[in-house]
Design a protein around this motif. Sequence first.
Motif, mmCIF file in Angstrom:
data_model
loop_
_atom_site.group_PDB
_atom_site.id
_atom_site.type_symbol
_atom_site.label_atom_id
_atom_site.label_comp_id
_atom_site.label_asym_id
_atom_site.label_seq_id
_atom_site.Cartn_x
_atom_site.Cartn_y
_atom_site.Cartn_z
ATOM 1 N N ALA A 1 -7.020 4.991 3.417
ATOM 2 C CA ALA A 1 -6.623 4.152 2.469
ATOM 3 C C ALA A 1 -5.304 3.061 3.221
ATOM 4 O O ALA A 1 -4.799 2.390 2.262
ATOM 5 C CB ALA A 1 -5.837 5.046 1.403
ATOM 6 N N ASP B 1 -7.773 10.874 4.917
ATOM 7 C CA ASP B 1 -7.995 10.113 3.598
ATOM 8 C C ASP B 1 -6.893 9.025 3.615
ATOM 9 O O ASP B 1 -7.073 7.949 2.883
ATOM 10 C CB ASP B 1 -7.557 11.114 2.509
ATOM 11 N N THR C 1 0.427 2.871 -3.691
ATOM 12 C CA THR C 1 -0.742 3.769 -3.517
ATOM 13 C C THR C 1 -0.275 5.219 -3.948
ATOM 14 O O THR C 1 0.728 5.730 -3.401
ATOM 15 C CB THR C 1 -1.208 3.851 -2.541
ATOM 16 N N HIS C 2 -0.690 5.813 -4.965
ATOM 17 C CA HIS C 2 -0.410 7.170 -5.444
ATOM 18 C C HIS C 2 -1.255 8.160 -5.127
ATOM 19 O O HIS C 2 -2.593 7.758 -4.789
ATOM 20 C CB HIS C 2 -0.377 7.149 -7.143
ATOM 21 N N SER D 1 -10.450 15.455 -5.677
ATOM 22 C CA SER D 1 -10.417 16.137 -6.918
ATOM 23 C C SER D 1 -11.467 16.888 -7.529
ATOM 24 O O SER D 1 -12.805 16.563 -6.913
ATOM 25 C CB SER D 1 -9.853 15.165 -8.021
ATOM 26 N N THR E 1 -3.124 10.168 -6.609
ATOM 27 C CA THR E 1 -4.239 10.189 -7.587
ATOM 28 C C THR E 1 -5.111 9.189 -7.143
ATOM 29 O O THR E 1 -6.427 8.964 -7.632
ATOM 30 C CB THR E 1 -3.795 10.008 -8.865
ATOM 31 N N ASP E 2 -4.635 7.988 -6.174
ATOM 32 C CA ASP E 2 -5.704 7.075 -6.017
ATOM 33 C C ASP E 2 -6.621 7.339 -4.698
ATOM 34 O O ASP E 2 -7.603 6.842 -4.418
ATOM 35 C CB ASP E 2 -4.888 5.827 -5.395
ATOM 36 N N VAL E 3 -6.132 8.568 -4.009
ATOM 37 C CA VAL E 3 -6.488 8.695 -2.576
ATOM 38 C C VAL E 3 -7.309 10.420 -2.288
ATOM 39 O O VAL E 3 -7.798 10.628 -1.646
ATOM 40 C CB VAL E 3 -5.593 8.435 -1.438
ATOM 41 N N ASP F 1 2.224 13.389 -9.118
ATOM 42 C CA ASP F 1 2.677 12.134 -9.499
ATOM 43 C C ASP F 1 3.255 11.523 -8.185
ATOM 44 O O ASP F 1 3.861 10.074 -8.304
ATOM 45 C CB ASP F 1 3.757 12.173 -10.549
ATOM 46 N N ARG G 1 0.905 -1.266 -0.087
ATOM 47 C CA ARG G 1 0.160 0.083 -0.021
ATOM 48 C C ARG G 1 0.848 1.271 -0.162
ATOM 49 O O ARG G 1 0.420 2.161 -0.597
ATOM 50 C CB ARG G 1 -0.738 -0.009 1.212
ATOM 51 N N LEU H 1 3.637 9.549 -4.392
ATOM 52 C CA LEU H 1 2.856 8.374 -3.869
ATOM 53 C C LEU H 1 2.508 9.156 -2.524
ATOM 54 O O LEU H 1 2.635 10.065 -1.946
ATOM 55 C CB LEU H 1 4.273 7.368 -3.231
ATOM 56 N N ALA H 2 1.149 8.147 -2.202
ATOM 57 C CA ALA H 2 0.521 8.647 -0.995
ATOM 58 C C ALA H 2 1.399 8.658 0.458
ATOM 59 O O ALA H 2 1.278 9.591 1.309
ATOM 60 C CB ALA H 2 -0.498 7.909 -0.798
#
Length: 337
Positions: free
Chosen positions: A334, A330, A212-213, A220, A215-217, A295, A208, A297-298
């Motif tokens: 995740a 957030d 996990t980027h 927007s 943009t996944d979490v 770009d 994870r 990572l989370a």
Amino acid sequence: MTVSAPTLPAQPAGFEPDRAMRLARETLEIESAALLGLKSRLGESFPQAVQALLTVRGRVVVMGMGKSGHVGRKIAATLASTGTAAMFVHPAEASHGDLGMIKPVDLVLAISNGGESDEITAILPVLKRLGVPLLAMTGKPHSTLARHADIVLDSGVEKEACPLNLAPTASTTAQLALGDALAVALLDARGFRPEDFARSHPGGALGRKLLTHLTDVMRSGDAIPAVLPEASFTQLMREMSVKGLGASAIVDEAGRVLGVFTDGDLRRLIEKGADLRGVKAREVMHPNPRTIHVDALAAEAAQMMEQHRITSVLVVDPDGKLVGAVNSNDLMRAKVI
């Protein structure tokens, strides 16, 4: 209400706690000595084995009977998760059709402490006819298995930890450790990275964090709290309340981030007794806030929040335009933190 302590079962007849403790310590001492002995006996066959495993064009097929089979399954799993294609094939099943799973491009790693397991020795001639390279891990370097092998790894131990010197204990520990040594040497030679490990473990915590980027979490579109510099303080508060981030970005007409206003900023203004009537967003914003690239990572956002003791961060594109926002809640949802 009084809760009584659980009642422990009566001590079984013949059980001696002191003896159990002594045997436990002896077991650990014997198995520790077995591993140290294994270390001192490592010779040129080990790098030869690593080289063979590195250059195999197919898969590493691990075999073993009984306890050696259980160890073999673990070794196959460790190899597969660290960059070496591997699988376990049960020797008994191999004689009844599963040999068809093994191709000439594969390599067989056969594990047997005594080197005389009937199920393994029975298929050795077939492996030879197929031209499959054979790597043996055995405690008997002069056994049938060893004689047929292209490379032999000595996993022998002086004695088992079992008081009867019968149950596989120290010998299986030695096999397991030798398998781990192979896996570590292989992953190092392959340049295996944490990102590679994560791709094999997408369901784990490391997966994870590394897969996990933002943009996944991130939030927007209309979910991003943002106002223009000339927005009233009431509009700013309404945006923060509706979007529920605990902060709002202040952006120009092109969407570039100019500043940020947070719940903490509001608290500090109230503590100072500031008159907020008629105040514009540009007058209370914190200019040039910390932002993170879209770009990233989370996990990088989590690290930024922890390092700077903030609970949210704005996400921008290469032109500095606001494209997202994320807060600690957030990331917790995740399971990044």
